[in-house]
Design a protein around this motif. Sequence first.
Motif, PDB file in Angstrom:
ATOM      1  N   ASP A 227       1.026   4.407  -8.085  1.00 57.29           N
ATOM      2  CA  ASP A 227       0.371   5.283  -8.790  1.00 57.29           C
ATOM      3  C   ASP A 227      -1.241   5.673  -8.486  1.00 57.29           C
ATOM      4  N   ARG A 228      -1.707   4.988  -7.515  1.00 53.81           N
ATOM      5  CA  ARG A 228      -2.957   5.345  -7.187  1.00 53.81           C
ATOM      6  C   ARG A 228      -3.098   4.826  -5.494  1.00 53.81           C
ATOM      7  N   ARG A 229      -4.426   5.310  -5.129  1.00 54.23           N
ATOM      8  CA  ARG A 229      -4.672   4.826  -3.573  1.00 54.23           C
ATOM      9  C   ARG A 229      -5.949   4.609  -3.626  1.00 54.23           C
ATOM     10  N   LEU A 230      -6.343   3.426  -2.846  1.00 54.95           N
ATOM     11  CA  LEU A 230      -7.565   2.967  -2.724  1.00 54.95           C
ATOM     12  C   LEU A 230      -8.484   3.862  -1.734  1.00 54.95           C
ATOM     13  N   PRO A 231      -9.874   3.771  -1.788  1.00 56.44           N
ATOM     14  CA  PRO A 231     -10.551   4.571  -0.884  1.00 56.44           C
ATOM     15  C   PRO A 231     -10.392   3.958   0.745  1.00 56.44           C
TER      16      PRO A 231
END
Length: 549
Positions: A227-231
């Motif tokens: 549901d998300r991506r880290l920088p």
Amino acid sequence: MTPVQTSSPATTHSPELRAAAAHLGRRRFLTVTGAAAALAFAVNLPTAGTASAAELDAAKIKSDPFTLGVGSGDPHPASVLLWTRLAPSPYESDSGLPRARVSVRWEISHDERFTRIVRRGTTTAHPEFDHSVHVEVTGLDADRFYFYRFRAGAWISPVGRTRTAPARSANTGELKLAAVSCQAYHDGYFTAYKHLAAEDLDVVIHLGDYLYEYAVTAVGGARNYTDRRLPAHYNRETITLEDYRLRYGLYKSDPDLMAAHAAHPFIVTWDDHETENNYAGETPENDVPPEEFLLRRAAAYRAYWENQPLRTPQRPDGADMRLYRRLHFGRLAQFDILDTRQYRSDQAYGDGWQVPGPESEDPARTMTGATQERWLLDGWQQSRATWNLLPQQVTFAQRRDVPRPDFKLSMDGWDGYPASRERILDGAEAAGLENLMVLTGDVHVGYGFDLKADFDDPASRTVGTEIVATSIASGKDGADKPSNWTNLTTANPHLKFYNGRRGYVTVTLGTQQARADFKTVSAVTTPGAPLSTAGSFVTEAGDPGLKPA
């Protein structure tokens, strides 16, 4: 008794190199190399006490600055340390704030609704310390719980719960602590912390590897976010001050870790990964120039202090930080918190499992350095506590890998420093300690050891116990019986418990006995695993040794 070493290999590098690490903010690089100078610009440490000229009106902060929660630590009878860090955008290099100081209000109360406030004040979050806040609240009552919170402009932090220690002379009946270690974000969820937050505890002791320097992929490694991506800047090893600060922002944004910090005061010490794997004193893991490693160490130590509930005496000076310290819990317990990384001799024969020999058995080798060793033994001479606890990093008891004459030992643990271990045990005996308990992390498994006067003789006298806390996440899910379970339990008859799942251990100290409960979760690669008790043991006051509860 083996003679005490009078000088430590951890002090062999030139004063110029240490000065370079201590004064980076002044750009005084002295004799450092061009590569180290370039790194120094990236680290950019200010002189202690430096303050930014600019001030930010906290009313202009547009989003919640308390994204990393709150924490407290090192309880004294009349004071406690409160911590927070302002970071509206913790995954960004500036944390979402300009380089300006911010006024932060704090208050501490008898009740969670703050209708009975006992202390309040204002402090400053300095950009030089990455807008972290360390408030030493004094004038508190001994041996009681408090609630605390912070305000910055219109924003109010989560509420934290903390406690003060009993008076040194108090006849305290019971202390319940939890010991934790090794929380590799990329290996899984911090589910164990969610369970720990709900425990009825007096204090949590973190035994090291609070973060890992290794790269974290966009999906969070084994967390496998959908549901998300880290920088992208997390997908590299930490080297600079900015790297370490960003990594703490990632770790401390974990909701389960935040819940544990808000629920209980922490006593913290580090191991290796807060800086670099298996470093020893001023010796890095890999073949890099010593001045370059000192600069990296300075950055790591600075970020560690900024992000932990530590008092002013622990604030680092360049590449040096006095982390070993002593705490008391009435007459029941004395805690001597060790640092077995900063002052140790380099590992013998490399840092893995090796056959012991003249190099590892050299009496001059030290795990603690001479100064810390003398501090510990002198402190034990003065102790009047029922239980003397030694929170430290690496396995203290002998740990042979196979039940054969050609066994190997871990050169990174106390087995690689047997003369240093002998001096510690001799010092405990000389001080008349009846109830020595070593608390350990590092190895990603739960152990329960009897400490023997002679580990080579199973029938020799038991002189203490060692409780090893498994990891919070490091090593991924683990197993109840790791592949080497039979070898280790057979080769080490003083090993009374061995489990390879993730979790933590609770220790309940009483005047007559101590009880250790090894608590584990079934998985960390998926969130929400239940908690179970893998084993429970007691040790009687005056009769060391672990027995099933």
